[in-house]
Design an enzyme around this catalytic site. Sequence first.
Site, mmCIF file in Angstrom:
data_model
loop_
_atom_site.group_PDB
_atom_site.id
_atom_site.type_symbol
_atom_site.label_atom_id
_atom_site.label_comp_id
_atom_site.label_asym_id
_atom_site.label_seq_id
_atom_site.Cartn_x
_atom_site.Cartn_y
_atom_site.Cartn_z
ATOM 1 C CD1 TRP A 71 0.588 6.860 2.063
ATOM 2 C CD2 TRP A 71 -1.483 6.915 1.233
ATOM 3 N NE1 TRP A 71 -0.242 6.242 2.969
ATOM 4 C CE2 TRP A 71 -1.518 6.267 2.485
ATOM 5 C CE3 TRP A 71 -2.673 7.065 0.532
ATOM 6 C CZ2 TRP A 71 -2.701 5.779 3.045
ATOM 7 C CZ3 TRP A 71 -3.853 6.585 1.088
ATOM 8 C CH2 TRP A 71 -3.851 5.947 2.328
ATOM 9 C CG ASN A 72 -4.052 11.199 2.682
ATOM 10 O OD1 ASN A 72 -3.024 11.876 2.656
ATOM 11 N ND2 ASN A 72 -4.945 11.317 3.638
ATOM 12 C CE LYS A 79 9.691 10.399 3.317
ATOM 13 N NZ LYS A 79 8.941 9.594 2.328
ATOM 14 N N PRO A 80 8.407 13.153 -0.257
ATOM 15 C CG PRO A 80 8.169 12.710 -2.541
ATOM 16 C CD PRO A 80 9.138 13.272 -1.529
ATOM 17 C CB ALA A 81 4.002 9.072 0.783
ATOM 18 C CB SER A 103 0.604 7.457 11.193
ATOM 19 O OG SER A 103 1.995 7.280 11.207
ATOM 20 C CD GLU A 144 -2.915 19.027 9.951
ATOM 21 O OE1 GLU A 144 -3.788 18.672 10.761
ATOM 22 O OE2 GLU A 144 -2.523 20.191 9.805
ATOM 23 C CB CYS A 157 -6.341 12.685 8.555
ATOM 24 S SG CYS A 157 -6.000 14.209 7.708
ATOM 25 C CD GLU A 177 -6.523 8.100 10.836
ATOM 26 O OE1 GLU A 177 -5.388 7.801 11.245
ATOM 27 O OE2 GLU A 177 -6.776 9.187 10.297
#
Length: 465
Positions: free
Chosen positions: A133-134, A157-159, A211, A232, A266, A366
């Site tokens: 989502w970021n 598939k998006p967040a 994540s 990633e 990230c 993080e």
Amino acid sequence: MAATIKVTNPATGELIQEVKADTEEEIHLALRRGHESFRKWSKINAHERSRLLKLWSKKIQEHKDDLAKIMTMESGKPLHESLGEVDYATSYIDWYAEEAKRLYGRTIPANTESKRIIVSRQPVGLVAAITPWNFPAAMMTRKAAPALAAGCTFVVKPAEDTPLTTMKLIELAHEAGIPADVIQCVNGYGSEVGKIFTESKYVRKITFTGSTPVGKLLIRDSASTVKHVSMELGGHAPVIVAHDADIDLAVEQTIASKFRNAGQTCICANRVLVHESIVEEFAEKLTNEVKKLKVGNGLEKGTQIGPVINEKGFNKIVSQVNDAISKGAEVLCGNKYNANREKGYFFVYPTVLKNVNENMKIMQEETFGPILPITTFQELEEAVNIANSTPYGLAAYFFTNDYRTGIYLHEHLDFGIIGWNDGSPSAAHAPFGGMKESGIGREGGVEGIEPYLETKYLSIGDIYK
Ligand code: ADP
């Protein structure tokens, strides 16, 4: 599986739209269509694929303002950052529209006159992507563009927090003339859709940004069908400020790195290691600038720090700050919140912490929030040891004007992306990706199309009769 996904505005908690979640059958069907369309798409010549990608990029630019507004409403990021992200997202499409035409093979001299050896590249097949989502636009295009350029077909598939930007991008791809089955979007909850993707015999590659724990699951589940994987994953970026650094530059670039998207990137600075001889000056200058950052709704003019994405993210940030304070960290500014759990919005004021140490969670995990912890070092070797003492290896930054120090740090830091006097290293033409538990593979640059290609070797014999 859930029937709908509620997309809310993280700045107000208000519902923006309820998106239909795809059923298991619908997702299977999308994958089958993607698989079937691969045969045709992969055979279309590279110049034509390039042309369609360029048309897609143009369409996106024509809808830049709408897209940026959608992005700010669903992700919370300030509007000027969303506008910047639209450009960043199209820069990947533009880059890979060109790279499509450069998928060169090679010939190898044979060890006998009667043979010829040819090596060619071909697309891996249907690619399934899961995005975060970021950066709802750029994380999608930097997977989709090289995939399509290589001749792969693509399902994303998006967040759940930010599906609307992706849905709009896919609609624009179809308007640009990319066939509907070549690039598709499915909606649903991560664990459910992820399982369908990894188990599907049609999917030849999984590409994921998110994540580290989820990345590990996807790698494990991809093993059953030996899929290609690109990952990633998380980061825990150190910033090392050497004694000879240009302090003003270090302050400016550290802020640029840390506070973009309210610290929810990230590669953002997660811990700052400053030479003890300059820490007072650095901390004072940094704090003065951080205090000026304006917190608010991303749609309001002048906002520099929007809300954090959701309650889960908020809780993690607060727990790291409280843990650091309880173990002796000094608050130089911030440690202030405007949150309403009932309504569902969470603003975190930019916070600078000093006297942090390795026993604090914030120096180990993080953060994904606008919190900047500062610690000190005496010897460079000590700074490198602290910097490397993490399972992550995505981005690291250092500030020095001494080339020996710079070369030493470059050679000793175990990170895939390094910024030397530079807090914003990402670019479509450069390889982005992490070492260790930060990931597998690179996105961007000439490296970024490699993960979508197979190597095929042809040996031709019996040339002379
Ligand atoms: P975050 O905690 O920052 O949201 P995630 O890694 O959970 O990061 O989310 C990134 C993406 O991964 C989202 O699209 C989300 O839906 C998806 N996701 C979450 N859990 C899983 C899972 N178990 N399998 C596959 N995808 C998942």
